[in-house]
Enzyme design. Structure first.
Site, mmCIF file in Angstrom:
data_model
loop_
_atom_site.group_PDB
_atom_site.id
_atom_site.type_symbol
_atom_site.label_atom_id
_atom_site.label_comp_id
_atom_site.label_asym_id
_atom_site.label_seq_id
_atom_site.Cartn_x
_atom_site.Cartn_y
_atom_site.Cartn_z
ATOM 1 N N LYS A 189 54.309 -96.276 -22.076
ATOM 2 C CA LYS A 189 55.331 -95.679 -22.943
ATOM 3 C C LYS A 189 56.365 -96.788 -23.172
ATOM 4 O O LYS A 189 57.556 -96.656 -22.842
ATOM 5 C CB LYS A 189 55.921 -94.445 -22.236
ATOM 6 C CG LYS A 189 56.874 -93.624 -23.093
ATOM 7 C CD LYS A 189 56.178 -92.756 -24.125
ATOM 8 C CE LYS A 189 57.206 -92.084 -25.030
ATOM 9 N NZ LYS A 189 56.593 -91.422 -26.188
ATOM 10 N N ASP A 245 47.251 -90.051 -13.558
ATOM 11 C CA ASP A 245 47.032 -88.722 -12.965
ATOM 12 C C ASP A 245 46.817 -87.691 -14.064
ATOM 13 O O ASP A 245 45.861 -86.917 -14.046
ATOM 14 C CB ASP A 245 48.251 -88.335 -12.111
ATOM 15 C CG ASP A 245 48.084 -86.959 -11.505
ATOM 16 O OD1 ASP A 245 47.009 -86.691 -10.927
ATOM 17 O OD2 ASP A 245 49.019 -86.145 -11.619
ATOM 18 N N ASP A 249 42.964 -85.703 -15.405
ATOM 19 C CA ASP A 249 42.676 -84.262 -15.489
ATOM 20 C C ASP A 249 42.303 -83.881 -16.915
ATOM 21 O O ASP A 249 41.382 -83.095 -17.148
ATOM 22 C CB ASP A 249 43.884 -83.416 -15.048
ATOM 23 C CG ASP A 249 43.827 -83.057 -13.568
ATOM 24 O OD1 ASP A 249 43.324 -83.892 -12.784
ATOM 25 O OD2 ASP A 249 44.275 -81.956 -13.195
HETATM 26 C C1 IPM Z 1 45.092 -86.457 -7.663
HETATM 27 C C2 IPM Z 1 45.960 -85.316 -7.224
HETATM 28 C C3 IPM Z 1 47.080 -85.858 -6.371
HETATM 29 C C4 IPM Z 1 47.907 -86.812 -7.216
HETATM 30 C C5 IPM Z 1 47.976 -84.789 -5.746
HETATM 31 C C6 IPM Z 1 47.189 -83.790 -4.943
HETATM 32 C C7 IPM Z 1 49.070 -85.394 -4.909
HETATM 33 O O1 IPM Z 1 46.436 -84.609 -8.325
HETATM 34 O O2 IPM Z 1 44.511 -87.133 -6.794
HETATM 35 O O3 IPM Z 1 44.971 -86.687 -8.853
HETATM 36 O O4 IPM Z 1 48.781 -86.381 -7.971
HETATM 37 O O5 IPM Z 1 47.663 -88.013 -7.132
HETATM 38 MN MN MN Z 2 45.725 -85.341 -10.226
#
Ligand code: IPM
Ligand code: MN
Length: 370
Positions: A189, A245, A249
């Site tokens: 960013k 992170d 996801d």
């Molecule tokens: C991941 C998880 C962790 C993170 C959490 C559980 C602390 O979301 O490994 O991606 O945010 O790194």
């Molecule tokens: Mn994560």
């Protein structure tokens, strides 16, 4: 190359123990097939460690992790810790403490869409052709580990990066791009954040060392959109801790289930292998969770130690299952298999091959499947 002799196994919480058990079954199948001698050493982490020792990452586990060649982790987290912002001790601290203590600075998350499963993704199938990229997420710096302040009416999380922290993961990401499609995308960013400008400057300065790599730069908001609009454009995505992170996801949605994504975290010494998914407490003890992500994490471990054929055996067994509908309920097969049945089938495929399955019966449809 370092030899794989001792593996720390940290099953953790929720479905962690169940999925780790299937990865151990797969590892043991190749171990016996190829005459290897590695040993497993179990340790505590997460909520189970808090229950037993008061500490989510006990000293015994740290000692274990620093004495082995590789670490296999299940999952961490328990809902009983989720809804009280005043709690001082949480299971996730175990994971963060371990990343920091072991210097696991590079988290590697491959995203590859299996054509037979593309229909499981909410993203239109035509967008999912040729999706094969890998996220390199910085794991021991940034906003996760900067100074934390809290007053009555404010809170602050500092995002700080030093050049060496950016350089070391960038070198790994460039090297990965060299082995792949030679395209590196830095996600940042830089229009707003100083740390992002430092990332951009650092990567720009390194890029002449990798003349065959095409480097481009995307703002995180745009990257989040492009992952859905046109995910086939990516090869290696390099991100700081928080952006990586979030994007990982999001990217998991492309492959159809979080239950399919493995990861490796590499660092100064021992590497860690774990599924990307969490502890899925609702499914704990039900023998229904998807073990493929953990099994594939075990295969990443073997590949890193140069056991290419062993890793390929595991990958092929997993592909076979996915192609023939041998899956847990999350992937919506006609007949769902249990977590432990998947482990057993993977073991049979590795040791006896496809014909070995003919003599078994796991459910009504099994003989028609194989
Ligand atoms: C991941 C998880 C962790 C993170 C959490 C559980 C602390 O979301 O490994 O991606 O945010 O790194
Ligand atoms: Mn994560």
């Amino acid at each position: 190359m370092r030899k794989l002799e001792n593996i720390a196994v940290l099953p953790g919480d929720g479905i962690g123990p169940e999925v780790v058990q299937q990865a151990i079954t797969a590892l043991t199948a190749v171990k016996e097939k190829y005459g290897h001698k590695w040993e497993y050493h179990y340790g505590l982490i997460g909520a189970v460690a808090i229950d037993e020792t008061g500490n989510p990452f006990p000293v015994e586990t740290l000692d274990l992790c620093t004495s082995v060649d590789a670490i296999l982790l299940g999952a961490i987290g328990d809902p009983k810790y989720d809804n009280d912002p005043n709690l001082k001790i949480r299971p996730e601290q175990g994971l963060l403490a371990m990343r920091k203590a072991l210097g696991l600075y590079a988290n590697i998350r491959p995203i590859k869409v299996n054509k037979d499963l593309a229909h499981l993704s909410p993203v239109k199938e035509d967008r999912l052709q040729n999706v094969d990229f890998v996220i390199y997420r910085e794991l021991t710096g940034g906003i996760y580990f900067g100074e934390k302040l809290k007053g009555d009416n404010f809170a602050s999380d500092l995002c700080k990066y030093e050049v060496y922290e950016i350089e070391r993961i960038s070198h790994l990401a460039f090297a990965e791009a060299s082995r792949r499609k030679k395209h590196l995308t830095l996600v940042d960013k830089a229009n707003v954040l100083e740390t992002s400008r430092l990332w951009r400057k650092t990567v720009m300065e390194l890029s002449p060392q990798y003349p065959d790599i095409v480097v481009d730069y995307l703002f995180i908001d745009n990257a989040a959109m492009q992952i859905i609009l046109n995910p086939g454009q990516f090869d290696v995505l390099l991100c700081d801790n928080l952006f990586g992170d979030i994007l990982s996801d999001e990217a998991s949605v492309l492959v159809g289930s979080l239950g399919l994504l493995p990861s490796a975290s590499k660092g100064v010494k021992t590497s860690l292998y774990e599924p990307v998914h969490g502890s899925y407490p609702q499914a704990k003890g039900k023998d229904s969770a998807n073990p493929f992500a953990t099994i594939l994490s075990a295969s990443m471990m073997l590949r890193d130690f140069g056991y290419e054929q062993e890793a390929t055996d595991i990958d092929e067994a997993v592909d076979f299952c996915l192609n023939y509908g041998i899956m847990t309920e999350d992937l919506g097969p006609i007949h769902a298999f249990s977590t432990s049945q998947i482990g057993e089938i993977i073991c049979v495929l590795i040791t006896e091959g496809k014909d070995g399955l003919k003599t078994r019966k796991f459910n009504e449809a099994f003989s028609t499947i194989v």
